[in-house]
Design a protein around this motif. Structure first.
Motif, PDB file in Angstrom:
ATOM      1  N   GLU A  28       0.877  -1.177   0.000  1.00 51.35           N
ATOM      2  CA  GLU A  28       0.000   0.000   0.000  1.00 51.35           C
ATOM      3  C   GLU A  28       0.907   1.218   0.000  1.00 51.35           C
ATOM      4  OE1 GLU A  28      -3.226   2.269   2.862  1.00 51.35           O
ATOM      5  OE2 GLU A  28      -2.388   0.350   3.483  1.00 51.35           O
ATOM      6  N   ASN A  30       1.244   5.162   0.470  1.00 50.37           N
ATOM      7  CA  ASN A  30       0.614   6.365   0.995  1.00 50.37           C
ATOM      8  C   ASN A  30       0.856   7.475  -0.018  1.00 50.37           C
ATOM      9  OD1 ASN A  30       0.296   8.924   2.318  1.00 50.37           O
ATOM     10  ND2 ASN A  30       0.248   7.793   4.251  1.00 50.37           N
ATOM     11  N   THR A  39       0.865  -4.744   3.393  1.00 52.60           N
ATOM     12  CA  THR A  39      -0.537  -4.847   3.801  1.00 52.60           C
ATOM     13  C   THR A  39      -1.080  -6.214   3.462  1.00 52.60           C
ATOM     14  OG1 THR A  39      -2.737  -3.859   3.636  1.00 52.60           O
ATOM     15  CG2 THR A  39      -1.425  -3.874   1.637  1.00 52.60           C
ATOM     16  N   LYS A  44      -6.376  -2.565  -0.875  1.00 51.20           N
ATOM     17  CA  LYS A  44      -5.544  -1.364  -0.829  1.00 51.20           C
ATOM     18  C   LYS A  44      -4.333  -1.475  -1.747  1.00 51.20           C
ATOM     19  CE  LYS A  44      -6.897  -0.034   3.794  1.00 51.20           C
ATOM     20  NZ  LYS A  44      -6.472   0.294   5.140  1.00 51.20           N
ATOM     21  N   ALA A  45      -4.089  -2.674  -2.278  1.00 54.40           N
ATOM     22  CA  ALA A  45      -2.916  -2.909  -3.124  1.00 54.40           C
ATOM     23  C   ALA A  45      -3.266  -3.027  -4.600  1.00 54.40           C
ATOM     24  CB  ALA A  45      -2.207  -4.182  -2.671  1.00 54.40           C
ATOM     25  N   HIS A  60       0.140  -3.879  -6.598  1.00 50.14           N
ATOM     26  CA  HIS A  60       1.357  -3.397  -5.929  1.00 50.14           C
ATOM     27  C   HIS A  60       1.858  -4.483  -4.982  1.00 50.14           C
ATOM     28  CE1 HIS A  60       1.001   0.834  -7.237  1.00 50.14           C
ATOM     29  NE2 HIS A  60      -0.287   0.516  -7.310  1.00 50.14           N
TER      30      HIS A  60
END
Length: 105
Positions: A28, A30, A39, A44-45, A60
């Motif tokens: 992940e 930011n 993560t 979120k990836a 990711h």
């Protein structure tokens, strides 16, 4: 979350990827700080864009130091593409981009 990224689809992607040797975790990033975090939350990836029957995913990941980056990234692409096409009964096309955000020591 798009129609493609329901919980069952995320589980299929996760199961296809987590067994690949050399992969430490999903990543992940930011957006504000540029900091890369490991993560377990696969949603979120992954970035998704869909046009007609073409689904494009950007996954990711963080790899272990010393692995062949190209081989691991290619294996992620192959496995995710195949599993998603199988899930959709081969009615959709998938493009899978793999972003190696970091190498773990």
């Amino acid at each position: 979350m798009s129609n493609l990224m329901n919980e069952g689809t995320l589980k299929v992607i996760n199961e296809a990827v987590i067994t690949i040797p050399g992969l430490m975790s999903f990543a992940e990033v930011n957006k504000e700080s540029g900091l890369v975090l490991a993560t377990k939350e696969i949603d979120k990836a992954i970035e998704v864009s869909i046009t007609e029957k073409i689904h494009r995913l950007k996954i990711h990941i963080i790899l272990l130091n010393g692995v062949n980056i190209k081989d691991v990234a290619t294996e992620v692409q192959i496995r995710v593409k195949y599993e998603l096409e199988k899930l959709s009964n081969f009615t959709n096309s998938y493009y899978v981009d793999v972003v190696v955000d970091a190498l773990a020591k």
